[in-house]
Design a protein around this motif. Structure first.
Motif, mmCIF file in Angstrom:
data_model
loop_
_atom_site.group_PDB
_atom_site.id
_atom_site.type_symbol
_atom_site.label_atom_id
_atom_site.label_comp_id
_atom_site.label_asym_id
_atom_site.label_seq_id
_atom_site.Cartn_x
_atom_site.Cartn_y
_atom_site.Cartn_z
ATOM 1 N N HIS A 136 46.608 31.213 50.590
ATOM 2 C CA HIS A 136 45.249 31.612 50.962
ATOM 3 C C HIS A 136 45.078 33.119 50.828
ATOM 4 O O HIS A 136 44.048 33.600 50.321
ATOM 5 N N ALA A 137 46.100 33.874 51.279
ATOM 6 C CA ALA A 137 46.015 35.331 51.173
ATOM 7 C C ALA A 137 45.996 35.768 49.715
ATOM 8 O O ALA A 137 45.227 36.660 49.325
ATOM 9 N N ALA A 138 46.839 35.131 48.878
ATOM 10 C CA ALA A 138 46.865 35.470 47.464
ATOM 11 C C ALA A 138 45.534 35.137 46.799
ATOM 12 O O ALA A 138 45.013 35.900 45.977
ATOM 13 N N SER A 139 44.971 33.971 47.163
ATOM 14 C CA SER A 139 43.669 33.583 46.598
ATOM 15 C C SER A 139 42.586 34.557 47.020
ATOM 16 O O SER A 139 41.729 34.965 46.210
ATOM 17 N N THR A 144 39.113 39.078 45.707
ATOM 18 C CA THR A 144 38.667 40.451 45.968
ATOM 19 C C THR A 144 38.855 41.321 44.728
ATOM 20 O O THR A 144 37.971 42.118 44.362
ATOM 21 N N ALA A 145 40.027 41.164 44.071
ATOM 22 C CA ALA A 145 40.273 41.936 42.851
ATOM 23 C C ALA A 145 39.294 41.569 41.754
ATOM 24 O O ALA A 145 38.796 42.438 41.025
ATOM 25 N N GLN A 146 39.003 40.258 41.620
ATOM 26 C CA GLN A 146 38.049 39.833 40.596
ATOM 27 C C GLN A 146 36.654 40.359 40.888
ATOM 28 O O GLN A 146 35.929 40.789 39.971
ATOM 29 N N GLU A 147 36.278 40.352 42.164
ATOM 30 C CA GLU A 147 34.970 40.879 42.537
ATOM 31 C C GLU A 147 34.885 42.374 42.232
ATOM 32 O O GLU A 147 33.858 42.868 41.721
ATOM 33 N N ALA A 148 35.976 43.102 42.521
ATOM 34 C CA ALA A 148 35.992 44.531 42.217
ATOM 35 C C ALA A 148 35.908 44.768 40.714
ATOM 36 O O ALA A 148 35.200 45.670 40.234
ATOM 37 N N GLN A 149 36.628 43.931 39.940
ATOM 38 C CA GLN A 149 36.574 44.058 38.483
ATOM 39 C C GLN A 149 35.177 43.768 37.964
ATOM 40 O O GLN A 149 34.668 44.474 37.076
ATOM 41 N N ASN A 150 34.557 42.744 38.515
ATOM 42 C CA ASN A 150 33.186 42.421 38.097
ATOM 43 C C ASN A 150 32.232 43.565 38.432
ATOM 44 O O ASN A 150 31.328 43.890 37.635
#
Length: 213
Positions: A136-139, A144-150
């Motif tokens: 869950h933490a990794a997901s 969060t990383a994908q949202e930041a990249q977007n």
């Protein structure tokens, strides 16, 4: 005197029967040897009875003699029976104690196995909970990383569009000046060509005849 000895032996056997329950002196009792002793005493009693009967028939008061002999034999026989009953009780209690101990050992072994299995299930459950928490933490971290990249991609796209729009606006603003400068360059080039052609024409023009001396 012999009756007293038999009574004392019976008391010892009874005491041994009680000790069986507490795991005490019963371990020193050999049931097989006691059964053999009782059988041997019965055999000796029967031989003595037979001897006394034969002796009674040689006496004047045969019936009284036989009666006394039977009484003595009955006392000894009853003592042997009590000893045998006490010995049988000891053996019965010993077998019951062994069976009880076996049941207790089996129950203890089963409890130990159940507790080990329960501990193993608890460990596996804890591992599964920890794995789910890690997943869950990794997901969540990946999201969060994908949202930041977007967000970065969106910001870069906006900045690129803004730069392109500013460039187009600068080009549009500079277009009249560029046209004027281009026309001036064309005019200057045409004037230069005309000056060159004029100078060339004047250079190539024939000179007039010389004056007479």
């Amino acid at each position: 005197m012999k009756k007293l000895a038999l009574s004392l032996l019976l008391a010892v056997l009874a005491g041994s029967a009680g000790a069986q329950d507490s795991g005490g002196a019963s371990g020193r009792l050999d049931p097989a040897a006691e059964h053999a002793r009782i059988a041997s005493e019965r055999q000796a009693l029967q031989q003595r009875v037979n001897t006394e009967r034969a002796a009674c028939y040689q006496k004047f008061a045969v019936e009284d003699c036989l009666s006394d002999s039977r009484k003595r034999a009955r006392v000894v026989s009853d003592d042997l029976k009590r000893q045998e009953a006490a010995l049988n009780d000891i053996e019965r209690k010993r077998r019951a104690a062994i069976e009880t101990q076996k049941l207790q050992d089996n129950a203890a072994e089963k409890r130990a196995k159940d507790q080990a299995a329960e501990r193993e299930r608890a460990v596996e459950a804890q591992k599964e909970r920890e794995q789910r928490a890690a997943d869950h933490a990794a997901s969540r971290e990946a999201a969060t990383a994908q949202e930041a990249q977007n967000q970065r991609s969106f910001t870069d796209k906006q900045q690129r569009n803004a730069r392109e729009q500013a460039s187009r606006q600068r080009e549009q603003a500079q277009a009249p000046a560029n046209v004027k400068a281009n026309q001036e360059r064309l005019d200057k080039a045409a004037k230069h060509r005309a000056d060159v052609e004029r100078r060339n024409a004047e250079r190539d023009k024939p000179r007039g005849a010389p004056l007479p001396p």
